[in-house]
Design a protein around this motif. Sequence first.
Motif, short mmCIF file in Angstrom:
data_model
loop_
_atom_site.label_atom_id
_atom_site.label_comp_id
_atom_site.label_asym_id
_atom_site.label_seq_id
_atom_site.Cartn_x
_atom_site.Cartn_y
_atom_site.Cartn_z
N ASP A 55 0.68 -1.17 0.01
CA ASP A 55 0.15 -0.09 0.03
C ASP A 55 0.97 1.11 0.01
O ASP A 55 0.37 2.26 -0.59
CB ASP A 55 -0.96 0.00 1.22
CG ASP A 55 -0.21 0.01 2.62
OD1 ASP A 55 0.76 -0.75 2.65
OD2 ASP A 55 -0.81 0.20 3.44
N LEU A 59 0.44 4.39 -2.42
CA LEU A 59 0.43 5.93 -2.08
C LEU A 59 1.40 6.75 -2.67
O LEU A 59 1.08 7.83 -2.90
CB LEU A 59 0.17 5.89 -0.45
CG LEU A 59 -0.31 7.29 -0.17
CD1 LEU A 59 -1.62 7.73 -0.68
CD2 LEU A 59 -0.37 6.97 1.37
N ARG A 118 -9.05 1.02 -1.08
CA ARG A 118 -10.03 2.15 -0.89
C ARG A 118 -9.91 3.06 -0.05
O ARG A 118 -9.56 4.41 -0.21
CB ARG A 118 -11.49 1.51 -0.56
CG ARG A 118 -12.09 0.62 -1.67
CD ARG A 118 -13.62 0.51 -1.36
NE ARG A 118 -14.20 -0.10 -2.66
CZ ARG A 118 -14.77 -1.44 -2.55
NH1 ARG A 118 -14.69 -1.98 -1.48
NH2 ARG A 118 -15.29 -1.90 -3.64
N ALA A 119 -8.94 2.69 1.03
CA ALA A 119 -8.55 3.55 2.07
C ALA A 119 -7.32 4.37 1.24
O ALA A 119 -7.18 5.60 1.51
CB ALA A 119 -7.99 2.95 3.13
N THR A 120 -6.25 3.56 0.67
CA THR A 120 -5.23 4.51 -0.17
C THR A 120 -5.79 5.51 -1.20
O THR A 120 -5.38 6.60 -0.80
CB THR A 120 -4.41 3.35 -0.98
OG1 THR A 120 -4.05 2.45 -0.14
CG2 THR A 120 -3.37 4.07 -1.65
N GLU A 122 -8.69 6.99 -0.93
CA GLU A 122 -9.18 8.15 0.09
C GLU A 122 -8.20 8.91 0.42
O GLU A 122 -8.24 10.37 0.64
CB GLU A 122 -10.21 7.64 1.14
CG GLU A 122 -10.93 8.68 1.89
CD GLU A 122 -11.79 9.68 1.04
OE1 GLU A 122 -11.56 10.77 1.31
OE2 GLU A 122 -12.32 9.13 0.07
N THR A 123 -6.94 8.44 0.90
CA THR A 123 -5.99 9.20 1.66
C THR A 123 -5.27 9.95 0.36
O THR A 123 -4.82 11.14 0.57
CB THR A 123 -4.77 8.30 2.17
OG1 THR A 123 -5.39 7.39 3.27
CG2 THR A 123 -3.50 9.03 2.47
N ARG A 124 -5.11 9.45 -0.75
CA ARG A 124 -4.41 10.19 -2.05
C ARG A 124 -5.61 11.46 -2.33
O ARG A 124 -5.06 12.60 -2.47
CB ARG A 124 -4.46 9.49 -3.16
CG ARG A 124 -3.92 10.00 -4.47
CD ARG A 124 -4.92 10.77 -5.35
NE ARG A 124 -6.26 10.31 -5.45
CZ ARG A 124 -6.96 9.83 -6.71
NH1 ARG A 124 -5.96 10.01 -7.85
NH2 ARG A 124 -8.16 9.38 -6.72
N ARG A 126 -7.46 12.98 -0.21
CA ARG A 126 -7.31 14.21 1.01
C ARG A 126 -5.94 14.74 0.83
O ARG A 126 -5.80 15.90 0.81
CB ARG A 126 -7.38 13.33 2.24
CG ARG A 126 -7.29 14.27 3.48
CD ARG A 126 -7.19 13.66 4.98
NE ARG A 126 -6.48 12.51 4.82
CZ ARG A 126 -4.89 12.52 5.11
NH1 ARG A 126 -4.60 13.64 5.05
NH2 ARG A 126 -4.16 11.38 5.31
#
Length: 194
Positions: A55, A59, A118-120, A122-124, A126
């Motif tokens: 991950d 990212l 999915r979390a990656t 969303e982090t991108r 943001r």
Amino acid sequence: MSLRDHAREAIRDEVAKHAWTLFAAHGYEATTVDQIADAAGMSRRTFFRYFAGKDELVLERLVESGNLIATALEQRPADEAAWPALRAAFSATIRLQEQHHEKSRPLQLMLRAEPALRATIETRRRLWVERLAPLTAARLPSTDAADRSGTRAAAVTASAVACLEAAQIAWAENPGTSLGELLDDAMGAVAPLR
């Protein structure tokens, strides 16, 4: 940066290139750390000296793309309005994706389809908004800038990023289409709101 830092960055970049090639061919979940390490000519243990996991590889590359866009946005004419400046800044990443469409399309699909990413993503999103919003703020017409300019800049930036994502998905799913034209369509649909 020291010589050691340059060497470390070169190794990280080389590993990332191998990883993205494997991700494009096999998908994120199906690609193992061992496969990435082997493709890069290193052991699994050495891989973990450079990256915490797969991950982080994903990212990091997505953050680099955001930095490319930010640099392009900084170089736009100072009097250019926010929306057209953002569209022009996206051209840097669009050119790269279209030039390398044989890898870019499957990777775009992978980023949307793999639940583990999915979390990656969303982090991108943001991180991109945080990086681009201050540059966007300087291009917005002033109102009572006391406390609303940050909100307005974040909203405009997030909307532009959402347009880019929508265009990328449509482009990845429809070979033969132009990513630039799809982005123009998406941003044109939102442009009246500016």
